[in-house]
Design a protein around this motif. Structure first.
Motif, PDB file in Angstrom:
ATOM      1  N   ASP A  11      -7.271 -16.090 -14.305  1.00 36.81           N
ATOM      2  CA  ASP A  11      -5.918 -15.752 -14.741  1.00 36.81           C
ATOM      3  C   ASP A  11      -5.493 -14.371 -14.263  1.00 36.81           C
ATOM      4  O   ASP A  11      -6.187 -13.381 -14.474  1.00 36.81           O
ATOM      5  CB  ASP A  11      -5.841 -15.828 -16.266  1.00 36.81           C
ATOM      6  CG  ASP A  11      -6.022 -17.257 -16.755  1.00 36.81           C
ATOM      7  OD1 ASP A  11      -5.465 -18.161 -16.127  1.00 36.81           O
ATOM      8  OD2 ASP A  11      -6.725 -17.458 -17.764  1.00 36.81           O
ATOM      9  N   GLY A  12      -4.345 -14.348 -13.602  1.00 32.43           N
ATOM     10  CA  GLY A  12      -3.850 -13.103 -13.019  1.00 32.43           C
ATOM     11  C   GLY A  12      -4.407 -12.859 -11.630  1.00 32.43           C
ATOM     12  O   GLY A  12      -3.972 -11.937 -10.940  1.00 32.43           O
ATOM     13  N   PRO A 102       0.948 -17.000  -5.743  1.00 31.94           N
ATOM     14  CA  PRO A 102       1.222 -17.226  -4.315  1.00 31.94           C
ATOM     15  C   PRO A 102      -0.032 -17.169  -3.451  1.00 31.94           C
ATOM     16  O   PRO A 102      -0.813 -16.226  -3.530  1.00 31.94           O
ATOM     17  CB  PRO A 102       2.185 -16.082  -3.966  1.00 31.94           C
ATOM     18  CG  PRO A 102       2.880 -15.767  -5.252  1.00 31.94           C
ATOM     19  CD  PRO A 102       1.834 -15.961  -6.314  1.00 31.94           C
ATOM     20  N   GLY A 103      -0.225 -18.211  -2.644  1.00 35.03           N
ATOM     21  CA  GLY A 103      -1.328 -18.241  -1.694  1.00 35.03           C
ATOM     22  C   GLY A 103      -2.663 -18.678  -2.247  1.00 35.03           C
ATOM     23  O   GLY A 103      -3.656 -18.723  -1.509  1.00 35.03           O
ATOM     24  N   ILE A 198      -7.299  -6.848  -7.475  1.00 32.71           N
ATOM     25  CA  ILE A 198      -6.052  -7.369  -6.951  1.00 32.71           C
ATOM     26  C   ILE A 198      -4.950  -7.243  -7.984  1.00 32.71           C
ATOM     27  O   ILE A 198      -5.156  -7.508  -9.182  1.00 32.71           O
ATOM     28  CB  ILE A 198      -6.190  -8.848  -6.504  1.00 32.71           C
ATOM     29  CG1 ILE A 198      -4.888  -9.338  -5.855  1.00 32.71           C
ATOM     30  CG2 ILE A 198      -6.600  -9.752  -7.660  1.00 32.71           C
ATOM     31  CD1 ILE A 198      -5.012 -10.663  -5.134  1.00 32.71           C
ATOM     32  N   ASN A 199      -3.789  -6.801  -7.544  1.00 36.80           N
ATOM     33  CA  ASN A 199      -2.588  -6.808  -8.365  1.00 36.80           C
ATOM     34  C   ASN A 199      -1.472  -7.369  -7.513  1.00 36.80           C
ATOM     35  O   ASN A 199      -1.059  -6.752  -6.528  1.00 36.80           O
ATOM     36  CB  ASN A 199      -2.241  -5.402  -8.863  1.00 36.80           C
ATOM     37  CG  ASN A 199      -1.030  -5.420  -9.781  1.00 36.80           C
ATOM     38  OD1 ASN A 199       0.097  -5.562  -9.324  1.00 36.80           O
ATOM     39  ND2 ASN A 199      -1.266  -5.277 -11.071  1.00 36.80           N
ATOM     40  N   HIS A 200      -1.004  -8.548  -7.871  1.00 41.23           N
ATOM     41  CA  HIS A 200      -0.030  -9.263  -7.050  1.00 41.23           C
ATOM     42  C   HIS A 200       1.329  -8.566  -6.989  1.00 41.23           C
ATOM     43  O   HIS A 200       2.148  -8.892  -6.136  1.00 41.23           O
ATOM     44  CB  HIS A 200       0.138 -10.691  -7.574  1.00 41.23           C
ATOM     45  CG  HIS A 200      -1.047 -11.559  -7.319  1.00 41.23           C
ATOM     46  ND1 HIS A 200      -1.163 -12.364  -6.207  1.00 41.23           N
ATOM     47  CD2 HIS A 200      -2.202 -11.746  -8.023  1.00 41.23           C
ATOM     48  CE1 HIS A 200      -2.306 -13.016  -6.242  1.00 41.23           C
ATOM     49  NE2 HIS A 200      -2.964 -12.646  -7.332  1.00 41.23           N
ATOM     50  N   GLU A 201       1.555  -7.616  -7.888  1.00 40.03           N
ATOM     51  CA  GLU A 201       2.814  -6.870  -7.881  1.00 40.03           C
ATOM     52  C   GLU A 201       2.690  -5.553  -7.131  1.00 40.03           C
ATOM     53  O   GLU A 201       3.644  -4.788  -7.041  1.00 40.03           O
ATOM     54  CB  GLU A 201       3.279  -6.632  -9.320  1.00 40.03           C
ATOM     55  CG  GLU A 201       3.576  -7.930 -10.068  1.00 40.03           C
ATOM     56  CD  GLU A 201       3.901  -7.696 -11.531  1.00 40.03           C
ATOM     57  OE1 GLU A 201       3.828  -6.528 -11.984  1.00 40.03           O
ATOM     58  OE2 GLU A 201       4.234  -8.673 -12.226  1.00 40.03           O
ATOM     59  N   GLY A 202       1.500  -5.295  -6.605  1.00 43.11           N
ATOM     60  CA  GLY A 202       1.287  -4.078  -5.826  1.00 43.11           C
ATOM     61  C   GLY A 202       1.052  -2.837  -6.659  1.00 43.11           C
ATOM     62  O   GLY A 202       1.109  -1.713  -6.142  1.00 43.11           O
ATOM     63  N   ASN A 203       0.771  -3.011  -7.946  1.00 39.19           N
ATOM     64  CA  ASN A 203       0.518  -1.867  -8.823  1.00 39.19           C
ATOM     65  C   ASN A 203      -0.976  -1.541  -8.816  1.00 39.19           C
ATOM     66  O   ASN A 203      -1.751  -2.074  -9.616  1.00 39.19           O
ATOM     67  CB  ASN A 203       0.984  -2.180 -10.251  1.00 39.19           C
ATOM     68  CG  ASN A 203       2.472  -2.449 -10.324  1.00 39.19           C
ATOM     69  OD1 ASN A 203       3.263  -1.815  -9.618  1.00 39.19           O
ATOM     70  ND2 ASN A 203       2.875  -3.394 -11.161  1.00 39.19           N
ATOM     71  N   VAL A 214      -6.341  -4.621  -3.313  1.00 34.32           N
ATOM     72  CA  VAL A 214      -5.372  -5.358  -2.497  1.00 34.32           C
ATOM     73  C   VAL A 214      -4.212  -5.837  -3.368  1.00 34.32           C
ATOM     74  O   VAL A 214      -4.313  -5.857  -4.602  1.00 34.32           O
ATOM     75  CB  VAL A 214      -6.018  -6.574  -1.808  1.00 34.32           C
ATOM     76  CG1 VAL A 214      -7.129  -6.146  -0.868  1.00 34.32           C
ATOM     77  CG2 VAL A 214      -6.548  -7.562  -2.856  1.00 34.32           C
ATOM     78  N   SER A 215      -3.135  -6.244  -2.720  1.00 39.35           N
ATOM     79  CA  SER A 215      -1.985  -6.776  -3.455  1.00 39.35           C
ATOM     80  C   SER A 215      -1.677  -8.224  -3.091  1.00 39.35           C
ATOM     81  O   SER A 215      -0.734  -8.803  -3.629  1.00 39.35           O
ATOM     82  CB  SER A 215      -0.741  -5.901  -3.207  1.00 39.35           C
ATOM     83  OG  SER A 215      -0.444  -5.821  -1.827  1.00 39.35           O
ATOM     84  N   THR A 216      -2.467  -8.808  -2.193  1.00 37.97           N
ATOM     85  CA  THR A 216      -2.278 -10.214  -1.829  1.00 37.97           C
ATOM     86  C   THR A 216      -3.629 -10.898  -1.667  1.00 37.97           C
ATOM     87  O   THR A 216      -4.640 -10.259  -1.352  1.00 37.97           O
ATOM     88  CB  THR A 216      -1.503 -10.379  -0.512  1.00 37.97           C
ATOM     89  OG1 THR A 216      -2.300  -9.862   0.569  1.00 37.97           O
ATOM     90  CG2 THR A 216      -0.158  -9.663  -0.561  1.00 37.97           C
TER      91      THR A 216
END
Length: 227
Positions: A11-12, A102-103, A198-203, A214-216
């Motif tokens: 999750d996340g 995403p991805g 990883i933070n998908h929002e780029g934080n 990473v962010s993706t």
């Protein structure tokens, strides 16, 4: 390749738990005739987050967490109901939520072609089995380690050790991918396993504590499959 096994949070990291949680809590409120307001949703989230943080600190257990978050929510929102009954309904609805980030599908398909993927997730066994075993990601997942079944939650490294045991791997052969600097990354570090935050929002916090950030999922894939 540097790594032979991927240990991944769920999750996340791969699943959009926030979106799934919103769906499940909305259905729960409607079923028990609670006002579906932003204020009540936020009130539940605060109570829930507090209990999961307490679990990380070893101040509660998952059996108590399941219903106590609803008891606290109702007290704060001025509502009445049976927290055990509400928890039971909520978990049934949450177990149906399989929204991917995403991805995620492409990521798991490509990484699993090179190495096994083991999900290492803090969560309730009933909910997690229901969600993951019927997910489109299921064919690419070699194993599932759930905190309730292990009897310990990240940041305790016991879950990481259990995943390594399942994989027949040494700590230096694995890397853990996760989105929590208070659960995933410390668990990996205590187990002697490399980690990717990883933070998908780029934080990306300055002190994330991981080997990589990473962010993706595409960026994570390049690190994991690096020769």
């Amino acid at each position: 390749m540097k790594y032979q096994v991927l240990l991944s949070d769920a999750d996340g990291t791969l699943f959009d738990f926030k979106a799934g949680e919103r769906n499940a809590i909305r259905e729960t409120f409607q079923h028990f005739s609670f006002p579906v307001t932003e204020e009540n949703v936020l009130c539940y989230h605060h109570a829930n987050d507090e209990q999961w943080k307490r679990l990380e600190r070893g101040e509660t257990d998952q059996t108590r967490l399941r219903w106590e978050r609803f008891k606290i929510f109702m007290e704060r929102a001025g509502l009445t109901g049976n927290p055990h009954e509400i928890s039971e309904f909520y978990e049934s609805r949450l177990g149906m939520q399989q929204i991917l980030l995403p991805g995620a599908l492409e990521f798991c398909r490509e990484v699993s072609a090179a190495m096994p993927i083991y999900l290492v997730t803090n969560g309730l066994a009933r909910v997690q089995h229901s969600r993951f075993e019927s997910s489109v990601l299921a064919p690419y997942i070699a194993g599932l380690v759930i905190s309730e079944e292990v009897g310990a939650s990240k940041p305790d490294p016991a879950m990481v050790f259990e995943a390594l045991k399942m994989a027949g791997a040494k700590p230096g052969e694995a890397v853990l991918l996760g989105d929590s600097v208070t659960a995933d990354i410390p668990a990996a570090k205590k187990a002697g396993v490399d980690s990717i935050f990883i933070n998908h929002e780029g934080n990306i916090p300055e002190k994330h504590g991981a080997n990589y950030a990473v962010s993706t999922l595409e960026a994570a894939r390049k690190i994991i499959l690096e020769k």
